[in-house]
Design a protein around this motif. Structure first.
Motif, PDB file in Angstrom:
ATOM      1  N   TYR A 304       0.828  -1.218   0.000  1.00 13.74           N
ATOM      2  CA  TYR A 304       0.000   0.000   0.000  1.00 13.74           C
ATOM      3  C   TYR A 304       0.858   1.262   0.000  1.00 13.74           C
ATOM      4  CZ  TYR A 304      -2.662   3.813   2.101  1.00 13.74           C
ATOM      5  OH  TYR A 304      -3.199   5.044   2.377  1.00 13.74           O
ATOM      6  N   GLU A 305       1.879   1.311   0.853  1.00  9.69           N
ATOM      7  CA  GLU A 305       2.700   2.510   0.961  1.00  9.69           C
ATOM      8  C   GLU A 305       3.446   2.784  -0.333  1.00  9.69           C
ATOM      9  OE1 GLU A 305       5.244   2.188   4.302  1.00  9.69           O
ATOM     10  OE2 GLU A 305       3.631   2.308   5.775  1.00  9.69           O
ATOM     11  N   ASP A 306       3.942   1.740  -0.986  1.00  6.41           N
ATOM     12  CA  ASP A 306       4.662   1.926  -2.246  1.00  6.41           C
ATOM     13  C   ASP A 306       3.729   2.473  -3.324  1.00  6.41           C
ATOM     14  OD1 ASP A 306       6.881   0.960  -0.994  1.00  6.41           O
ATOM     15  OD2 ASP A 306       6.766  -1.050  -1.859  1.00  6.41           O
ATOM     16  N   ASN A 307       2.502   1.971  -3.372  1.00  7.16           N
ATOM     17  CA  ASN A 307       1.543   2.471  -4.355  1.00  7.16           C
ATOM     18  C   ASN A 307       1.123   3.898  -4.044  1.00  7.16           C
ATOM     19  OD1 ASN A 307       1.334   0.143  -6.014  1.00  7.16           O
ATOM     20  ND2 ASN A 307       0.026  -0.835  -4.496  1.00  7.16           N
ATOM     21  N   LEU A 308       1.028   4.237  -2.765  1.00  4.15           N
ATOM     22  CA  LEU A 308       0.715   5.618  -2.381  1.00  4.15           C
ATOM     23  C   LEU A 308       1.837   6.552  -2.810  1.00  4.15           C
ATOM     24  CD1 LEU A 308      -1.121   7.621  -0.920  1.00  4.15           C
ATOM     25  CD2 LEU A 308       0.049   7.035   1.222  1.00  4.15           C
ATOM     26  N   PHE A 309       3.086   6.107  -2.634  1.00 11.33           N
ATOM     27  CA  PHE A 309       4.228   6.910  -3.075  1.00 11.33           C
ATOM     28  C   PHE A 309       4.189   7.099  -4.592  1.00 11.33           C
ATOM     29  CE2 PHE A 309       8.548   7.200  -4.738  1.00 11.33           C
ATOM     30  CZ  PHE A 309       9.052   8.272  -4.017  1.00 11.33           C
ATOM     31  N   ALA A 310       3.904   6.015  -5.331  1.00 18.72           N
ATOM     32  CA  ALA A 310       3.831   6.103  -6.791  1.00 18.72           C
ATOM     33  C   ALA A 310       2.752   7.084  -7.229  1.00 18.72           C
ATOM     34  CB  ALA A 310       3.572   4.721  -7.384  1.00 18.72           C
TER      35      ALA A 310
END
Length: 581
Positions: A304-310
């Motif tokens: 989730y955090e990686d997709n939020l960063f993207a």
């Protein structure tokens, strides 16, 4: 009794070869220094004088060190052939090949900021037509020049061998001594920079090929030169930031719209595209059919955090740790603040660390993120916030619903949670419409993490799970009933807001690897990473490039080996490294 017995003639040939080899090495070391200047040109920009001095010292020292290493391992043992003519021929051939290798490595580094590795070498050998997009045409001229230079160097070295030794030439000794001092100084400066965590120098460690600078932080800590606490803190910082970056690549300029629009993100986390149906999500299906739907939207990461960063930055996760450490703010958040947008995040979360991660990834103060107990409160608090604003105040709100992640992982519980979430979404959209907010807003409905039950047998990337809805309700009821079948991802969200809402005129390539959702055409694949692998997501399959050079294609869990497409690989690496300094 001696171990080796050489005849007087053989000894003379060996001595002559050795003398010739030293002169030949000196000339080739100078050539290596000239070629290696391309690494200085491609190095990260720095305004630090000490970093610039380190870069120059490393350029001279490392270039000459590589030449000396080649002489010690290859050219010096060849002197024992005992045939002066054969030795010269072999030396010219090997020197020519080594300089060609250095030129190829320099070209790759100039383009994609990586050096030749076993993986890159194996891919080049498998794709001998050099269809890489790197443009190696310069080698046609370079090869001819190298051949002529090596022949010239051989003749000059031979002339020195047969020249009458009336005087001793100090010039080579002075030059080599100066270069040796540069080599020592380079490592000494890096030891200091490593011990003090001076990143303007440590960020330059990967500029030159086969460069492994000395690190002495643990040694200095053990001997009391630096504190253990400082060492521990510096070590953790180094782990979180090992490379420099330039973001954005150009100044962000914008022409704000005369009538700026609001932005409303609704993240239905835990939902995949296959969850959409008339039974469980009738309202969401009606929104999909009557507005703009992007049918092939894939999440780049499973976290989730990686997709939020993207979504926030439009950049791959390789930059996340460095950006968090240096408290880099998304350029669009900065631009929204300039345009006086009110930004708030409402999330269904029981954990404080989840709120902290959201604030760090979005560059927002913690008081702008509200952690709530359930999805119903998320929608209610978002409406309450909107009601506090006057009609002229523009805002961006993000609603993160996580009920689908908390329910038991069985079909019945998931279906029930979908129905409840669909009803909450229906009430929220109707309230926005009643307040006459929809006509003034862009509403984007998607998910930052797919249905966990759809992971399947895919070990690298589950296309079924990562395929999520992307539905957009555009301001003024525009773009109704349109479906786009181009490949899209979270990297495209930031450029969409910049171009379509904020009026950013700076090309999106300067702050993202994506593009506006409305301007994507004929995209062959989506780029992402998984661990130490590079993934290219196409319409029906995922191509996985491993670090060892092996490639396979994952078609819904069915794995088959494939021949690498070096052109696609080089383009992908160029995209991933575009914002590295």
């Amino acid at each position: 009794m001696t171990l080796f017995h050489f005849s007087p003639l053989r000894k003379e040939q060996i001595l002559r070869s050795s003398t010739w080899g030293h002169h030949f090495f000196f000339l080739n070391a100078i050539l290596a220094i000239v070629i290696s200047f391309s690494y200085v040109y491609a190095a990260p920009h720095t305004e630090s004088l000490s970093a610039f001095i380190y870069l120059l010292a490393t350029w001279l020292g490392q270039s000459c060190f590589l030449a000396f290493l080649a002489f010690l391992i290859l050219f010096f043992p060849l002197t024992f052939i005992g045939n002066f003519k054969l030795y010269r021929v072999l030396s010219v051939i090997f020197a020519f090949l080594l300089h060609c290798l250095l030129l190829i490595d320099a070209k790759i580094f100039l383009t994609v900021k990586v050096h030749i590795t076993w993986m890159v070498t194996s891919l080049i050998l498998r794709d001998l037509d050099f269809n890489t997009g790197l443009n190696f045409r310069f080698m046609y001229i370079a090869v001819l020049i190298l051949i002529l230079l090596e022949i010239l160097f051989a003749k000059l070295a031979t002339r020195e061998v047969y020249k009458k030794r009336l005087r001793h030439n100090l010039f080579p000794n002075i030059v080599l001594s100066a270069i040796f001092m540069c080599f020592v100084a380079s490592h000494g400066i890096y030891i200091w920079a490593d011990a003090t965590s001076y990143e303007k120098i440590t960020n330059l460690r990967t500029v030159f090929p086969a460069h492994y600078p000395m690190t002495a932080r643990s040694f200095l800590s053990n001997h009391g030169w630096i504190d253990d606490d400082d060492f521990t803190e510096a070590s953790s910082e180094e782990k979180s930031s090992t490379s420099n970056f330039v973001y954005p690549l150009a100044e962000i300029k914008a022409n704000p719209q005369d009538n700026p629009k609001n932005v409303i993100f609704i993240l239905l986390n835990g939902m995949s595209y296959s969850d959409l149906n008339q039974t469980n999500t009738p309202f969401l299906m009606s929104l999909k059919m009557s507005n703009t739907s992007f049918e092939k939207h894939y999440l780049p990461y499973q976290n989730y955090e990686d997709n939020l960063f993207a979504s926030s930055f439009g950049l791959p996760v390789q930059y996340k740790e460095s950006f968090i450490k240096h408290k880099v703010e998304p350029v669009l958040v900065t631009e929204m603040q300039k345009q006086e947008y009110m930004v708030r995040v409402f999330t269904n979360s029981f954990l404080k660390k989840d709120v902290a991660s959201v604030t760090s990834l979005l560059g927002l103060p913690i008081n702008r993120v509200s952690a709530l107990k359930n999805d119903q409160l998320v929608f209610e608090k978002a409406l309450d916030f909107v009601d506090t604003l006057n009609s002229n105040q523009r805002f961006l709100i993000s609603l993160n619903t996580n009920s689908l992640m908390y329910v038991a992982r069985n079909k019945n519980a998931h279906a029930k949670a979908l129905k409840e979430l669909d009803e909450e979404l229906k009430n929220f959209i109707h309230e926005l419409s009643r307040r006459d907010i929809l006509k003034q807003s862009l509403v984007m409905i998607t998910s930052d993490i797919g249905n966990p039950m759809l992971l399947g047998n895919s070990t690298d990337y589950s296309m079924r799970q990562q395929h999520v809805p992307m539905i957009a309700l555009w301001p003024n009821d525009s773009l109704k009933g349109i479906s786009y079948n181009n490949l899209t991802s979270n990297f495209d969200i930031a450029p969409t807001l910049g171009l379509e809402i904020l009026g950013v005129t700076t090309p999106c390539v300067n702050y993202s690897i994506g593009n506006s959702l409305l301007k994507i055409v004929n995209r062959d694949y989506l780029l992402t990473t998984q661990g130490r692998s590079l993934l290219l997501i196409s319409n029906n399959a995922v191509t996985v490039y491993k670090r060892n050079g092996k490639v396979h294609i994952d078609e819904g869990g069915k794995i088959r080996d494939a021949k690498p497409n070096l052109e696609n690989l080089i383009k992908a690496m160029r995209e991933l490294n575009r914002f590295k300094g």
